[in-house]
Design a protein around this motif. Structure first.
Motif, PDB file in Angstrom:
ATOM      1  N   GLY A 176      31.063  34.296  78.024  1.00 42.95           N
ATOM      2  CA  GLY A 176      29.748  33.670  78.048  1.00 42.95           C
ATOM      3  C   GLY A 176      29.544  32.784  79.253  1.00 42.95           C
ATOM      4  O   GLY A 176      28.476  32.784  79.876  1.00 42.95           O
ATOM      5  N   VAL A 177      30.573  32.015  79.614  1.00 43.52           N
ATOM      6  CA  VAL A 177      30.486  31.140  80.794  1.00 43.52           C
ATOM      7  C   VAL A 177      30.279  31.980  82.054  1.00 43.52           C
ATOM      8  O   VAL A 177      29.436  31.663  82.911  1.00 43.52           O
ATOM      9  N   LEU A 178      31.031  33.067  82.179  1.00 43.93           N
ATOM     10  CA  LEU A 178      30.902  33.938  83.354  1.00 43.93           C
ATOM     11  C   LEU A 178      29.537  34.621  83.390  1.00 43.93           C
ATOM     12  O   LEU A 178      28.884  34.691  84.437  1.00 43.93           O
ATOM     13  N   TYR A 179      29.109  35.145  82.254  1.00 39.39           N
ATOM     14  CA  TYR A 179      27.826  35.854  82.191  1.00 39.39           C
ATOM     15  C   TYR A 179      26.671  34.888  82.483  1.00 39.39           C
ATOM     16  O   TYR A 179      25.718  35.234  83.211  1.00 39.39           O
ATOM     17  N   LYS A 180      26.760  33.691  81.942  1.00 40.04           N
ATOM     18  CA  LYS A 180      25.722  32.686  82.196  1.00 40.04           C
ATOM     19  C   LYS A 180      25.681  32.323  83.681  1.00 40.04           C
ATOM     20  O   LYS A 180      24.592  32.152  84.265  1.00 40.04           O
ATOM     21  N   THR A 181      26.845  32.232  84.317  1.00 38.32           N
ATOM     22  CA  THR A 181      26.898  31.951  85.757  1.00 38.32           C
ATOM     23  C   THR A 181      26.204  33.062  86.544  1.00 38.32           C
ATOM     24  O   THR A 181      25.446  32.788  87.482  1.00 38.32           O
ATOM     25  N   LEU A 182      26.458  34.296  86.177  1.00 32.76           N
ATOM     26  CA  LEU A 182      25.826  35.426  86.866  1.00 32.76           C
ATOM     27  C   LEU A 182      24.308  35.395  86.693  1.00 32.76           C
ATOM     28  O   LEU A 182      23.567  35.699  87.632  1.00 32.76           O
ATOM     29  N   LEU A 183      23.842  35.039  85.523  1.00 35.90           N
ATOM     30  CA  LEU A 183      22.401  34.950  85.294  1.00 35.90           C
ATOM     31  C   LEU A 183      21.790  33.798  86.096  1.00 35.90           C
ATOM     32  O   LEU A 183      20.717  33.942  86.696  1.00 35.90           O
ATOM     33  N   THR A 184      22.470  32.673  86.104  1.00 35.97           N
ATOM     34  CA  THR A 184      21.948  31.481  86.775  1.00 35.97           C
ATOM     35  C   THR A 184      21.929  31.650  88.288  1.00 35.97           C
ATOM     36  O   THR A 184      20.978  31.216  88.963  1.00 35.97           O
ATOM     37  N   ASP A 185      22.964  32.285  88.849  1.00 39.11           N
ATOM     38  CA  ASP A 185      23.117  32.383  90.307  1.00 39.11           C
ATOM     39  C   ASP A 185      22.574  33.680  90.896  1.00 39.11           C
ATOM     40  O   ASP A 185      22.795  33.967  92.068  1.00 39.11           O
ATOM     41  N   ARG A 186      21.846  34.469  90.114  1.00 38.40           N
ATOM     42  CA  ARG A 186      21.464  35.806  90.599  1.00 38.40           C
ATOM     43  C   ARG A 186      20.390  35.790  91.680  1.00 38.40           C
ATOM     44  O   ARG A 186      20.296  36.731  92.477  1.00 38.40           O
ATOM     45  N   GLY A 203      18.617  35.657  94.929  1.00 39.88           N
ATOM     46  CA  GLY A 203      19.056  35.714  96.319  1.00 39.88           C
ATOM     47  C   GLY A 203      20.346  36.466  96.536  1.00 39.88           C
ATOM     48  O   GLY A 203      20.735  36.717  97.684  1.00 39.88           O
ATOM     49  N   GLN A 204      21.038  36.811  95.472  1.00 44.33           N
ATOM     50  CA  GLN A 204      22.286  37.556  95.605  1.00 44.33           C
ATOM     51  C   GLN A 204      21.987  39.041  95.838  1.00 44.33           C
ATOM     52  O   GLN A 204      21.131  39.622  95.176  1.00 44.33           O
ATOM     53  N   PHE A 205      22.699  39.635  96.754  1.00 41.01           N
ATOM     54  CA  PHE A 205      22.485  41.035  97.095  1.00 41.01           C
ATOM     55  C   PHE A 205      22.745  41.936  95.890  1.00 41.01           C
ATOM     56  O   PHE A 205      23.808  41.885  95.278  1.00 41.01           O
ATOM     57  N   GLU A 206      21.737  42.745  95.553  1.00 41.97           N
ATOM     58  CA  GLU A 206      21.830  43.707  94.456  1.00 41.97           C
ATOM     59  C   GLU A 206      22.231  43.075  93.118  1.00 41.97           C
ATOM     60  O   GLU A 206      22.853  43.718  92.264  1.00 41.97           O
ATOM     61  N   SER A 207      21.870  41.815  92.923  1.00 41.15           N
ATOM     62  CA  SER A 207      22.279  41.152  91.682  1.00 41.15           C
ATOM     63  C   SER A 207      21.663  41.831  90.456  1.00 41.15           C
ATOM     64  O   SER A 207      22.293  41.884  89.387  1.00 41.15           O
ATOM     65  N   GLN A 208      20.451  42.355  90.597  1.00 39.66           N
ATOM     66  CA  GLN A 208      19.824  43.002  89.444  1.00 39.66           C
ATOM     67  C   GLN A 208      20.595  44.259  89.044  1.00 39.66           C
ATOM     68  O   GLN A 208      20.823  44.507  87.853  1.00 39.66           O
ATOM     69  N   LYS A 209      21.041  45.041  90.033  1.00 41.69           N
ATOM     70  CA  LYS A 209      21.820  46.240  89.726  1.00 41.69           C
ATOM     71  C   LYS A 209      23.181  45.863  89.140  1.00 41.69           C
ATOM     72  O   LYS A 209      23.682  46.526  88.237  1.00 41.69           O
ATOM     73  N   ALA A 215      31.917  35.332  95.826  1.00 41.93           N
ATOM     74  CA  ALA A 215      32.134  34.641  94.551  1.00 41.93           C
ATOM     75  C   ALA A 215      31.366  35.327  93.427  1.00 41.93           C
ATOM     76  O   ALA A 215      31.867  35.453  92.295  1.00 41.93           O
ATOM     77  N   TYR A 216      30.163  35.793  93.727  1.00 37.71           N
ATOM     78  CA  TYR A 216      29.344  36.461  92.714  1.00 37.71           C
ATOM     79  C   TYR A 216      30.016  37.764  92.268  1.00 37.71           C
ATOM     80  O   TYR A 216      30.093  38.066  91.070  1.00 37.71           O
ATOM     81  N   GLN A 217      30.532  38.532  93.243  1.00 35.93           N
ATOM     82  CA  GLN A 217      31.213  39.778  92.909  1.00 35.93           C
ATOM     83  C   GLN A 217      32.488  39.521  92.115  1.00 35.93           C
ATOM     84  O   GLN A 217      32.795  40.244  91.148  1.00 35.93           O
ATOM     85  N   VAL A 218      33.225  38.485  92.503  1.00 39.50           N
ATOM     86  CA  VAL A 218      34.452  38.151  91.773  1.00 39.50           C
ATOM     87  C   VAL A 218      34.137  37.786  90.322  1.00 39.50           C
ATOM     88  O   VAL A 218      34.848  38.191  89.395  1.00 39.50           O
TER      89      VAL A 218
END
Length: 426
Positions: free
Chosen positions: A129-139, A141-147, A102-105
């Motif tokens: 903005g909604v998508l970007y905010k979701t990525l920031l909020t859910d990052r 524990g997500q694999f390679e979320s910082q990259k 879901a994070y990658q999608v």
């Protein structure tokens, strides 16, 4: 992911790619970043990408066994091709019950929208903005979320800049470089990290537009997220005033600085260290000592405006006022560089930011010399004009004039050999 029993698919994959086709292909070497070489290498890479996509699309067996994986791969490849429509179709086929998927999608969907819709549309910005905010909020524990967020923020910076939204691009830069980059080396103060990209690429119109967004009551989600690290608009306003000063526009610089409370300057590191003497009287080239006078940027620009006005209205004091103005603009390129820049060396976008300082300094010193009657003061002005001369010929001419002032007190401290050395410099 292990693809057991997929030998036939791999052979088919190799047939499509033509495993030896690119083995000996030439990548333009010496001039790799030249315009022609870049285009040739890009065309070669694009041909490879297009054939790779065809190969993956032909893997019917793998698609049946691993549909989520293959559709995610094809969505990614379609984005690389710039094909938002195809990417959207593949993303719609990917189940998002797995948080990692879901994070990658969500990240891919953000890019896909920018390929199909106009990011200047505030409704589109709301979706992003909604998508970007979701990525920031859910990052967490997500694999390679910082990259992922570094790459995505960098891409969005480029995309918004290309659309003419340089202000928002600068906000994406802060996220990319200062929040999600492992290896980025930054220079300057903390305050400068907030405006670094804008200092380099934004115009006064871009900054005016960004300030309108900042003060907008009905911000969309993207604007709210991007402006979250900015608790006040004063860094933007200070940069706007600085850019006006780089154009010599004192009036607009002053109008902008008057919107910043005086208390702000005591919190800004550069302001504390580089506005701690009087630029109108302190000039190290003239052997002038330090003062105990401190200014805010607003106070300095107000004095610039007042002295310029007074020089026109009061002929009796014109020489003195123009001399002070020449000193000030010169000092903006030395100790008080904070008026035009945010650091020397690598922290400065380029030496061109000081051009107006040198230009105005010469202009006001010439005006002062035209009406100055005191020989010691004339010597000081001629010395400065030699120091600021744009050509070797002009330096030599002022050096010769300076030799006529050997009886002055200033000449005794800055003798002819000093100016001779100056004139001899290339």
């Amino acid at each position: 992911m292990t693809l057991e029993g997929s030998g036939r698919e791999v052979n088919k994959f190799e047939d499509w790619l033509g495993t030896t086709r690119y083995v000996d292909a030439t990548v333009s070497p010496r001039d790799y970043w030249g315009e022609r070489a870049v285009m040739e290498n890009w065309q070669r890479a694009r041909q490879y990408l297009d054939e790779f996509v065809k190969a993956v699309q032909a893997m019917d067996g793998l698609a049946k066994r691993y549909p989520a994986y293959i559709n995610l791969v094809l969505a990614n490849l379609s984005l690389m091709q710039g094909n938002g429509r195809a990417a959207a179709l593949y993303l719609d086929l990917v189940p998002t019950t797995d948080p990692v998927v879901a994070y990658q999608v969500t990240a891919f969907r953000t890019v896909q929208i920018t390929l199909q819709e106009d990011v200047r549309d505030r409704a589109v910005q709301e979706k992003l903005g909604v998508l970007y905010k979701t990525l920031l909020t859910d990052r967490v524990g997500q694999f390679e979320s910082q990259k992922i967020l570094f790459s995505l923020s960098t891409y969005l910076r480029y995309t918004f800049a290309q659309a003419g939204l340089v202000g928002l691009a600068g906000l994406f830069d802060h996220y990319a470089v200062d929040k999600f980059c492992y290896s980025c080396v930054t220079y300057g103060t903390f305050e400068y990290t907030l405006i670094r990209y804008l200092d380099r690429y934004a115009s006064t119109a871009d900054l005016e537009a960004l300030l309108k967004v900042y003060h907008r009551a009905d911000k969309n989600t993207l604007e709210e997220v991007l402006l979250k690290p900015h608790s006040h608009p004063h860094y933007f306003q200070d940069l706007l005033a600085t850019k006006y000063l780089r154009r010599g526009d004192v009036i607009n610089a002053l109008g902008t600085l008057r919107k910043i409370p005086d208390g702000f300057w005591s919190t800004f590191a550069n302001a504390q260290y580089y506005l701690d003497r009087d630029p109108f009287t302190v000039n190290e080239e003239l052997l002038a000592g330090q003062t105990m006078t401190t200014y805010t940027k607003r106070e300095i620009v107000e004095k610039l405006y007042a002295l310029d006005t007074a020089a026109v209205q009061d002929p009796g004091q014109r020489a003195r006022y123009c001399f002070m103005l020449g000193n000030a603009w010169f000092t903006f390129t030395t100790h008080a560089w904070f008026m035009l820049s945010y650091g020397d060396g690598s922290a400065t976008p380029d030496e061109g930011v000081y051009a107006i300082g040198y230009l105005n300094s010469r202009k006001y010193f010439k005006k002062a010399l035209a009406v100055e009657q005191d020989r010691d003061k004339q010597a000081k002005i001629i010395y400065m004009l030699a120091h600021l001369s744009e050509s070797k010929k002009e330096k030599v001419e002022y050096a010769r004039q300076y030799e006529q002032y050997e009886t002055t007190a200033f000449y005794g401290r800055r003798n002819c050999l000093t100016l001779h050395d100056l004139a001899e410099k290339n």
